[in-house]
Design a protein around this motif. Structure first.
Motif: not given
Length: 601
Positions: A136, A141, A154
């Protein structure tokens, strides 16, 4: 600054190599197909009408399967993150550092090259809408790993500790993250993913830019409190007891089957099916179907007891019910409907396959464990014509599944080795970090005559057991030697210009689970010493407490007043480099971890 620029320079060099390797002439760009990859979460093999479920309503996925090239022997990992890492890279997840689903082990090493990076560098638009579950924070990401557009939740799912404060357990109107920024959305989560994903794809199609649309839903993963109400009401009105399902020659429905849970799972899958129908209709309306490959699969087996088409085991197991996935590939005019091939295939094969059909050449030094299954998909025959012929140059191979809790894989612990005819299993259980005291128990199944894994024939075929065991041992050694310190967890980079506020959640902390009184820590790399405003978000209490923040040599504390849900330590200078970050409250003679740490610079 060395700590910052070392990983960044590595990434820049890597991306430059990718760009050079996948350069596509402009005249070929418009002819390249779009790819839509749909992967549901915790949906069982038997959770489809086409696979024998008489109760669940999946008319659109069933219709998709009947129009698709089907691989009936397709495999994934027993749990979420490993499948996602392999899907993105074409590599076994043990090469990627992503080896578990939480405790900081659901993050993929940033040196891994994803199919999205390769497609993006060759001119594709790349978008993900749904569940990422590979990190996350920067640099892990989806927006750091090749997706130019991302709208994701998330952590490992909505309803987990990484939910933003105020949006806990909200499948309806969830707070999602668009390219890293929190956004309040409207609608049921699966509806949001498909609606936003199709709108994004349509914009790219309007400019004749080929797109890769990844739609990994978090449904029907639990918790099951927030499900589509109309669909739930329908299934609550149906007879869902175990005796309503067909009796198979395989394994029966477990005794702890719960009809209300099944009604909720069915409602979530029904909603997915409706969205698949909208997607297929959209393809036709926009005249995109003939130049778009649509793939449907699941990430692992069903998570709750229920009808599983006779397969043995559920999610987390290495029996068929935990790792066998439906696989449908729909491409009108390019792939013929029917069973394409009985050959075994796996998630590691999808990245090479997508690259081949998109005309993208991978870098010469990029090792992928999978191979393109395009030759299998194009061997399709209808059922009435008998088994599909097989490519003469398709060698038999052994595929491996292994997953369990902990920081490192353990030899012989919860693994399966599967070749075309045989499957060797050591089903020691996902929840253990080590082998049980009794050690491994090797079982062998003849998958041609015993697809339900009812009869262990290990004692009758010691030569086959020895062969598969030896192949597994060689594989285990190989994947573990991918890099020095191969199973060290990736570090979150704090202070990068690519992420102004880093949010550390219990999803990625080390050393603890998710209980309200647990305490863990985070392993980070501080790229810039700041200063940072450090916000600690906590569960409130009725009394004053002391709150602590420690990062390397920095150690500070303050009074946290009764009822407070956060405290900010302003203008903190963090020590550069690899650090252990801790944040806790003194309570009941023990340290209790905070909910979140936000580091803004």
């Amino acid at each position: 600054m060395e700590a910052l620029f070392h990983p960044l320079l590595h990434q820049f060099a890597l991306l430059a190599a990718i760009a050079a390797a996948v350069l596509i002439p402009a005249e070929r760009a418009l002819a390249r197909p779009n790819v839509i990859l749909i992967m549901t979460d915790d949906q069982g093999y038997g959770d489809l009408g086409v696979n024998g479920n008489p109760i669940i309503r999946t008319p659109n996925i069933d219709a998709l399967s009947k129009k698709s090239a089907v691989l009936p022997n397709f495999y994934v990992s027993p749990v979420c993150t490993p499948t996602r890492a392999s899907l993105m890279t074409g590599r076994y997840n043990y090469r990627t550092r992503a080896i578990d689903t939480f405790r900081g082990r659901a993050m993929m090493d940033t040196s891994e090259v994803t199919v999205a990076e390769l497609l993006k560098s060759s001119g594709y638009a790349t978008g993900i809408f749904g569940k990422w579950h590979l990190g996350d924070c920067y640099p892990m990401r989806p927006m750091d790993q090749g997706f130019e557009m991302s709208l994701v939740h998330r952590g490992g799912g909505i309803g987990q500790p990484s939910d933003p404060p105020g949006a806990e357990n909200k499948y309806t109107d969830p707070i999602l993250f668009r390219n890293g920024q929190a956004e309040q959305t409207k609608g049921y989560c699966t509806d949001v993913y498909f609606r936003e994903g199709l709108a994004w794809a349509e914009k790219n199609a309007a400019t004749n830019k080929p797109f890769f649309l990844y739609l990994p839903t978090n449904c029907p993963h639990g918790p099951f409190g927030d499900v589509p109400p109309t669909e739930y009401d329908y299934y609550k009105s149906q007879k869902l007891s175990a005796d309503q399902y067909p009796k198979t020659a395989g394994n029966p429905i477990p005794r702890n089957y719960d009809t209300d849970t099944q009604a909720r799972v069915n409602a979530m899958i029904d909603n997915i099916d409706q969205n698949v129908g909208r997607l297929l209709k959209w393809l036709d309306e926009k005249n995109l179907a003939d130049n778009t490959l649509v793939i449907f699969l699941t990430d692992n087996g069903r998570a709750t007891p229920g009808y599983n088409a006779g397969l043995r085991g559920n999610k987390t197991t290495v029996f068929e019910g935990g790792i066998k996935s439906p696989f449908f590939a729909y491409w009108p005019g390019k792939l013929q409907p029917g069973v394409a091939s009985e050959r075994i295939a796996m998630h590691i094969d999808l990245a090479p396959t997508i690259l081949e059909i998109c005309g993208v050449t991978k870098p010469a030094d990029l090792k992928q464990d999978g191979r393109s299954i395009w030759p299998l998909l194009t061997q399709t025959r209808s059922v009435s014509e008998g088994p599909a012929s097989q490519p003469t140059n398709w060698p038999d191979r052994t595929l491996f599944s292994q997953s369990h809790r902990g920081d490192e894989p353990v030899l012989y612990h919860n693994f399966a080795a599967r070749n075309q005819n045989w499957k060797l299993v050591s089903a020691t259980g996902f929840g253990l970090e080590k082998l049980p005291v009794s050690g491994p128990k090797f079982e062998l199944f003849d998958m041609q005559s015993d697809p339900y894994e009812l009869h262990d024939v290990a004692s009758e075929h010691p030569d086959i057991v020895a062969k598969l065991k030896s192949e597994y041992e060689a594989w285990f050694k190989d994947v573990g030697s991918t890099r020095p310190d191969n199973y060290a967890p990736p570090r979150i980079i704090v202070g990068s210009p690519h992420e102004k506020t880093t949010v550390l959640t219990r999803q990625d902390w080390r050393g603890a689970a998710w209980g309200p009184t647990d305490e863990g820590h985070w392993e980070i790399n501080v790229a810039s010493n700041g200063p940072y405003d450090v916000k600690l978000i906590v569960f409130p209490a009725d009394t004053d407490r002391t709150i602590h923040f420690r990062c390397g040599s920095l150690d500070t504390s303050a009074t946290l007043f009764a009822k407070a849900t956060e405290h900010i330590f302003k203008k903190q200078q963090l020590p550069i480099g690899d650090q252990k970050l801790e944040a806790w409250i003194d309570g009941d003679n023990r340290r209790i971890g905070v909910r979140f740490v936000e580091l803004a610079h």
